[in-house]
Design an enzyme around this catalytic site. Structure first.
Site, PDB file in Angstrom:
ATOM      1  N   ALA A  59      -4.104   7.584  -5.312  1.00  0.00           N
ATOM      2  CA  ALA A  59      -2.525   7.335  -5.142  1.00  0.00           C
ATOM      3  C   ALA A  59      -2.717   5.779  -5.821  1.00  0.00           C
ATOM      4  O   ALA A  59      -2.570   4.890  -4.909  1.00  0.00           O
ATOM      5  CB  ALA A  59      -1.728   7.420  -3.960  1.00  0.00           C
ATOM      6  N   GLY A 113       0.869  -1.226  -0.010  1.00  0.00           N
ATOM      7  CA  GLY A 113      -0.170  -0.181   0.147  1.00  0.00           C
ATOM      8  C   GLY A 113       0.863   1.166   0.058  1.00  0.00           C
ATOM      9  O   GLY A 113       2.008   0.967  -0.211  1.00  0.00           O
ATOM     10  N   ASN A 114       0.339   2.375   0.264  1.00  0.00           N
ATOM     11  CA  ASN A 114       0.978   3.775   0.267  1.00  0.00           C
ATOM     12  C   ASN A 114       0.299   4.490   1.482  1.00  0.00           C
ATOM     13  O   ASN A 114      -0.709   4.163   2.095  1.00  0.00           O
ATOM     14  CB  ASN A 114       0.997   4.228  -1.045  1.00  0.00           C
ATOM     15  CG  ASN A 114      -0.520   4.587  -1.642  1.00  0.00           C
ATOM     16  OD1 ASN A 114      -1.007   5.375  -0.978  1.00  0.00           O
ATOM     17  ND2 ASN A 114      -0.909   3.774  -2.476  1.00  0.00           N
ATOM     18  N   ARG A 115       0.968   5.703   1.475  1.00  0.00           N
ATOM     19  CA  ARG A 115       0.394   6.618   2.676  1.00  0.00           C
ATOM     20  C   ARG A 115      -0.522   7.490   2.553  1.00  0.00           C
ATOM     21  O   ARG A 115      -0.988   8.440   3.372  1.00  0.00           O
ATOM     22  CB  ARG A 115       1.877   7.330   3.129  1.00  0.00           C
ATOM     23  CG  ARG A 115       3.033   6.637   3.730  1.00  0.00           C
ATOM     24  CD  ARG A 115       4.214   7.191   3.977  1.00  0.00           C
ATOM     25  NE  ARG A 115       3.883   8.415   4.444  1.00  0.00           N
ATOM     26  CZ  ARG A 115       4.695   9.647   4.694  1.00  0.00           C
ATOM     27  NH1 ARG A 115       5.777   9.454   3.906  1.00  0.00           N
ATOM     28  NH2 ARG A 115       4.594  10.928   5.062  1.00  0.00           N
ATOM     29  N   SER A 116      -1.178   7.571   1.272  1.00  0.00           N
ATOM     30  CA  SER A 116      -2.151   8.492   0.754  1.00  0.00           C
ATOM     31  C   SER A 116      -3.409   8.465   1.852  1.00  0.00           C
ATOM     32  O   SER A 116      -4.005   7.283   2.261  1.00  0.00           O
ATOM     33  CB  SER A 116      -2.812   8.129  -0.494  1.00  0.00           C
ATOM     34  OG  SER A 116      -3.899   8.930  -0.970  1.00  0.00           O
TER      35      SER A 116
END
Length: 255
Positions: free
Chosen positions: A101, A33-36
């Site tokens: 994102a 995943g990512n930090r969005s």
């Protein structure tokens, strides 16, 4: 600037917006995943609804949701989920804002175990494969909206050059260039950059440092103006909406 709406035929333009992160599963428990957070996307959806647009928001898991009760919300998890949701809703939109994102890579099928949990071992590798370019795919779609708006998140020193390249490469009408340094900040210092057919050609327009909510309101005012001026792709069957412009309605609101 606000939209004139008709209760009889609901002539409001429709905004399709994507927001938040994708999750690419490794097994039944883990994912890439990512930090969005989705805060900017939620603010844009709320601002559009407040200014009279019909809004469809495709929102990643655990991302911030729009607060306006008139926003139609659909959740997605993976890039494949988002791709399917875009295919379902794209034809309804006059404007697409891709603020999500989206992962550039995902685990290849041979590296995943979606029905179980990978056990700890001395070491292992995960093979990655590229995800489809959803923004470019929407640009080439026969259901392409009038306005296609992307986001560029890059370090400040390379931001405008990267955004300008992405604008042309992906066939966009407008792009929001957002400095990477403001990622976790409540404020942004973004620039709206467009093609020569828009009111924001290179080097673009920046309203200065402001809260994400204030910037979202400003951005929707710009998109309303672009639709009113006839900017964007000419696509058969795409609704243009009914807009009115008033010199007294250009102020930025921090709603």
């Amino acid at each position: 600037m606000h939209l004139q709406t008709s209760k009889a035929d609901d002539a409001r333009p429709t905004l399709l917006l994507t927001s938040g992160p994708t999750r690419e599963p490794i097994d039944a428990v883990r994912y890439l995943g990512n930090r969005s957070s989705g805060r900017m996307g939620a603010a844009i959806a709320d601002a559009a609804a407040e200014q009279g647009w019909h809004v469809i928001a495709l929102v990643g898991e655990q991302a911030v949701l729009p607060e306006h009760p008139g926003v139609e919300v659909h959740r997605f998890e993976s890039t494949a989920d988002l791709e399917a949701a875009l295919a379902e809703h794209l034809a309804r939109a006059d404007t697409l804002v891709m603020a999500a994102a989206v992962a550039d890579y995902r685990p290849a099928p041979a590296s995943t175990d979606l029905n179980g949990k990978m056990r700890r071992r001395k070491g292992f590798a995960i093979d990655l494969e590229p995800t489809p370019d959803l923004l470019e795919g929407c640009s080439r779609s026969p259901d392409r909206p009038r306005l296609l708006v992307g986001f560029a998140l890059e370090p400040a020193e390379a931001l405008l050059a990267s955004a300008s390249n992405k604008l042309v490469r992906k066939g966009l009408d407008l792009i929001v260039a957002n400095p990477l340094e403001t990622m976790d900040s409540p404020d942004v210092d973004a620039t709206l950059l467009g093609t020569a057919a828009t009111a924001h050609p290179d080097p673009g327009t920046s309203p200065g440092i402001m809260s994400k909510r204030a910037f979202a309101s400003w951005l929707i005012e710009q998109l309303t103006g672009e639709l009113a001026s006839g900017a964007g792709a000419t696509v058969p069957g795409v609704r243009s909406g009914t807009v009115s412009q008033s010199a007294g309605e250009q102020e930025t609101r921090d709603a």
